[in-house]
Design a protein around this motif. Structure first.
Motif, PDB file in Angstrom:
ATOM      1  N   LEU A 158      95.608  93.834 -48.996  1.00  0.00           N
ATOM      2  CA  LEU A 158      95.044  93.464 -47.687  1.00  0.00           C
ATOM      3  C   LEU A 158      94.746  91.964 -47.644  1.00  0.00           C
ATOM      4  O   LEU A 158      95.052  91.290 -46.658  1.00  0.00           O
ATOM      5  CB  LEU A 158      93.746  94.240 -47.407  1.00  0.00           C
ATOM      6  N   PHE A 162      96.607  89.162 -45.222  1.00  0.00           N
ATOM      7  CA  PHE A 162      96.025  88.180 -44.300  1.00  0.00           C
ATOM      8  C   PHE A 162      96.549  86.778 -44.599  1.00  0.00           C
ATOM      9  O   PHE A 162      96.798  85.999 -43.686  1.00  0.00           O
ATOM     10  CB  PHE A 162      94.497  88.193 -44.396  1.00  0.00           C
ATOM     11  N   LEU A 165      99.707  86.156 -42.938  1.00  0.00           N
ATOM     12  CA  LEU A 165      99.719  86.125 -41.467  1.00  0.00           C
ATOM     13  C   LEU A 165      99.618  84.681 -40.994  1.00  0.00           C
ATOM     14  O   LEU A 165      98.639  84.003 -41.294  1.00  0.00           O
ATOM     15  CB  LEU A 165      98.517  86.899 -40.908  1.00  0.00           C
ATOM     16  N   MET A 268     102.278 100.137 -48.621  1.00  0.00           N
ATOM     17  CA  MET A 268     101.421 100.901 -47.709  1.00  0.00           C
ATOM     18  C   MET A 268     100.430  99.984 -47.008  1.00  0.00           C
ATOM     19  O   MET A 268     100.160 100.117 -45.818  1.00  0.00           O
ATOM     20  CB  MET A 268     100.639 101.967 -48.490  1.00  0.00           C
ATOM     21  N   ALA A 269      99.863  99.051 -47.779  1.00  0.00           N
ATOM     22  CA  ALA A 269      98.835  98.180 -47.220  1.00  0.00           C
ATOM     23  C   ALA A 269      99.422  97.238 -46.178  1.00  0.00           C
ATOM     24  O   ALA A 269      98.770  96.929 -45.176  1.00  0.00           O
ATOM     25  CB  ALA A 269      98.167  97.374 -48.327  1.00  0.00           C
ATOM     26  N   LYS A 271     102.076  97.751 -44.381  1.00  0.00           N
ATOM     27  CA  LYS A 271     102.756  98.459 -43.302  1.00  0.00           C
ATOM     28  C   LYS A 271     102.093  98.239 -41.939  1.00  0.00           C
ATOM     29  O   LYS A 271     102.797  97.959 -40.964  1.00  0.00           O
ATOM     30  CB  LYS A 271     102.824  99.951 -43.630  1.00  0.00           C
ATOM     31  N   PRO A 272     100.751  98.330 -41.873  1.00  0.00           N
ATOM     32  CA  PRO A 272     100.138  98.125 -40.551  1.00  0.00           C
ATOM     33  C   PRO A 272     100.348  96.708 -40.014  1.00  0.00           C
ATOM     34  O   PRO A 272     100.247  96.499 -38.801  1.00  0.00           O
ATOM     35  CB  PRO A 272      98.647  98.387 -40.801  1.00  0.00           C
ATOM     36  N   LEU A 273     100.603  95.749 -40.896  1.00  0.00           N
ATOM     37  CA  LEU A 273     100.729  94.363 -40.447  1.00  0.00           C
ATOM     38  C   LEU A 273     102.164  94.019 -40.056  1.00  0.00           C
ATOM     39  O   LEU A 273     102.422  92.949 -39.519  1.00  0.00           O
ATOM     40  CB  LEU A 273     100.280  93.404 -41.560  1.00  0.00           C
TER      41      LEU A 273
END
Lengths: 331, 289
Positions: A158, A162, A165, A268-269, A271-273
């Protein structure tokens, strides 16, 4: 005698003896040996019970499931409309034909090709640097490099997520300042590097400690002798230290390969991003996807068994190779 | 650098700092610190600062973030933390106890089937976690135990690594003569184990405890498979679900970032404290340390 689960059992063995005390022993001196004979089994009861319940039985159940399938009777409604029937190796032929799973294995290998050499190379490098007597800040660096081990993989992923990003990342800020091109770290090949970086970050410290421990076990007089013969620090590292810690390197390599096949947390971590990361990116994700998102526990079990077999074959091959290597080394 | 000055034949050249190793180590330390430093700084920023100010410039919103996080769904974050502490603490304690007994049996007794049992347990390391987790989940749900504290706790107790480490420890640190002497004095096998062997193996047992504590605290796959009710989530799964929701609403980013910071503080603190009296080298089975 305290009240532990083991007490009763051991006591029945030891009980009569405790009453008989010294006399019993003097009459039959072989008694103490015989008395301890069942003790190791009792000490192993908790381990073996857990091993049976949470390793053997689940594996057996997975194999059983992998050989079955569900047959739907009629329109598939009501109790008893779905029943488990024998499917032989049907699920396995499906797995081998399943290109999704094949791709996930290939992705894991590609990822491993980046992670393993980088991580172990860095771990070895840092361990050798720590072992250099004249290096400053070694205790500090050792602790800092090890610190990521204390960070849960998902949280490491995570945090790095960030940092990848563009909106919040210091790297993009710097790239922007210097007018450099800004790569999309969630895209195509970069994705592998992004995942690999997280794994390298998290795993280097632990492997470094394993190698460093092996380095410290080397008696220092070897170095003295080498120095007298005119060896440099670099020469000592390459010709003495690395060959001696080879077994540790093989061990860390071995565990890294197994961990690579099981990559799950990083993708997995992130994936949402990201958009477009397939839910079967890695082998473990493919199995999870099949079991719970497609509700095909039979196919998922077959896939899991195939993965386990592949891991075993790979492990034994590696062990065989490393065995031969170390034996030749000794000769 | 004191040991060096004691070395025979030390020249002025040898006493000089080796700059290349020092530099490499400092770079390595920096690389490892970047994300941690970033999360510390980012947790101080409020929502607008997070996207507007330079990433390593601290903001003034830490306490706001903290109270937002605490207020989020009636403090579920702290519940996740407490759950993690419970799973990891109790699981690691039981794991150390089970490994102590099992490893001691394998390291200090010779009996039929010893090597077979040892190899079988070690082979457990090779089984991919999901190969166990899925059938474990299916079996536990048949027993009505899926999605319970036990479902997360029970599979975490057995540690093949723990058994392996205690075996090495027991063989190296509990002398056979001492056991034999205690037997002569009439001590039962259980008493020898609990009163003599356990205290002698304590550094190894602490290592197993820590290793397993970290392993359970960091585990993501097992709770992801086992648990559905977020009241029982450990912190890893909790933060993950928070991010999964937050991906569509960046307002939750600050909560996730603050949560990440708070979630890593206990373990990092633990390591910083224990490294004073516990050596990292113990982790790889080094008995000398």
């Amino acid at each position: 005698m305290t009240s532990a689960p083991l007490k009763g059992s051991v006591l029945t063995e030891a009980g009569p003896l405790a009453d008989g005390t010294g006399t019993a022993q003097s009459v039959r001196p072989s008694r103490p040996r015989r008395r301890g004979r069942s003790a190791p089994y009792w000490f192993l009861v908790p381990t073996l019970t857990l091993f049976a319940a949470f390793t053997v039985v689940p594996i057996g159940y997975a194999i059983w499931l992998s050989l079955h399938k569900v047959r739907v009777k009629g329109i598939g409604l009501g109790k008893g409309a779905r029943e488990q029937v024998w499917n032989g190796l049907g699920n396995y032929t499906d797995v081998l034909k399943d290109s999704e799973f094949g791709h996930s294995i290939l992705r894991a290998f590609g990822y491993g090709l980046i992670v393993i050499p980088t991580m172990l190379g860095l771990a070895l490098l840092f361990a050798l640097m720590l072992d250099t007597p004249k290096a400053r800040s070694a205790p500090f660096a050792r602790l800092m490099i090890f610190l990521p081990y204390a960070v849960p993989g998902i949280i490491a992923a995570l945090m790095w997520g960030f940092l990848y990003l563009p909106d919040v990342s210091p790297f993009y800020y710097l790239l922007d300042k210097f007018g450099l091109p800004q790569p999309d770290l969630f895209d195509g090949g970069n994705l592998y590097l992004s995942f690999a970086n997280i794994a390298v970050w998290g795993g280097t410290g632990f492997n470094m400690i394993v190698i460093y421990t092996a380095l410290r076990a080397i008696p220092p007089d070897i170095y003295e002798a080498a120095r007298i013969d005119g060896a440099t620090d670099l020469g000592i590292a390459l010709k003495i230290k690395i060959p001696i810690v080879m077994p540790s390197l093989v061990l860390t390599f071995f565990f890294s390969v197994i961990a690579t096949l099981q990559v799950f947390t990083e993708p997995m971590a992130l994936k949402p991003l990201t958009n477009g990361l397939p839910s079967s990116w890695s082998p473990l994700m493919a199995i999870y996807d099949k079991a719970f998102l497609q509700s095909d526990i039979y196919g998922a079990s077959a896939t899991a068994v195939v993965l386990a077999l592949a891991t075993f074959v790979l492990s034994f091959t590696l062990l065989r190779i490393s065995d031969r290597y170390t034996r030749e080394d000794r000769a | 650098m004191t040991p060096l000055t004691l070395t025979a034949g030390t020249t002025t050249k040898a006493r000089r700092t080796a700059w290349v190793p020092t530099l490499v180590l400092i770079l390595g330390a920096l690389y490892c610190l970047i994300p941690i430093a970033w999360v510390v700084v980012a947790a101080t920023k409020d929502r607008s600062e997070l996207f507007s100010t330079f990433t390593f410039a601290p903001g003034g919103g830490f306490f706001q973030n903290l109270s937002d996080l605490t207020a989020y769904r009636d403090g579920i974050f702290w519940r996740w933390m407490a759950n993690s502490a419970f799973y990891a603490g109790l699981g690691a304690l039981l794991s150390a106890a089970v490994s102590a007994a099992g490893g001691y049996a394998l390291g200090r007794y010779s009996f039929r089937g010893r090597e077979a049992v040892f190899k079988m347990i070690l082979a457990g390391v090779l089984v991919p976690s999901i190969v166990l987790a899925v059938p474990q989940y299916l079996l536990l749900s048949k027993l009505g135990m899926a999605d319970s504290y036990g479902a997360m706790l029970l599979p975490s107790i057995l540690s093949p690594y723990g058994v392996y480490l205690v075996r090495i420890y027991a063989a190296a640190s509990v002398p056979a003569e001492l056991m034999e002497a205690a037997r002569m004095d009439g001590a039962s096998e259980w008493r020898i184990f609990s009163r003599i062997a356990v205290p002698m193996m304590m550094p190894g047992l602490i290592t197993v405890f820590l290793f397993q504590f970290v392993g359970i605290w960091n585990n993501f796959l097992l709770p992801y498979v086992m648990l559905a009710d977020d009241e029982k989530f450990p912190i890893t799964l909790g933060l993950y679900t928070l991010l999964a929701q937050g991906a569509s609403q960046p307002a939750l980013y600050t909560l996730v970032i603050t949560g990440c910071l708070l979630a890593i503080v206990p373990l990092i603190g633990l390591f910083l404290v224990i490294q004073r009296f516990w050596s990292l080298d113990l982790m790889s089975g080094s008995v000398k340390a």
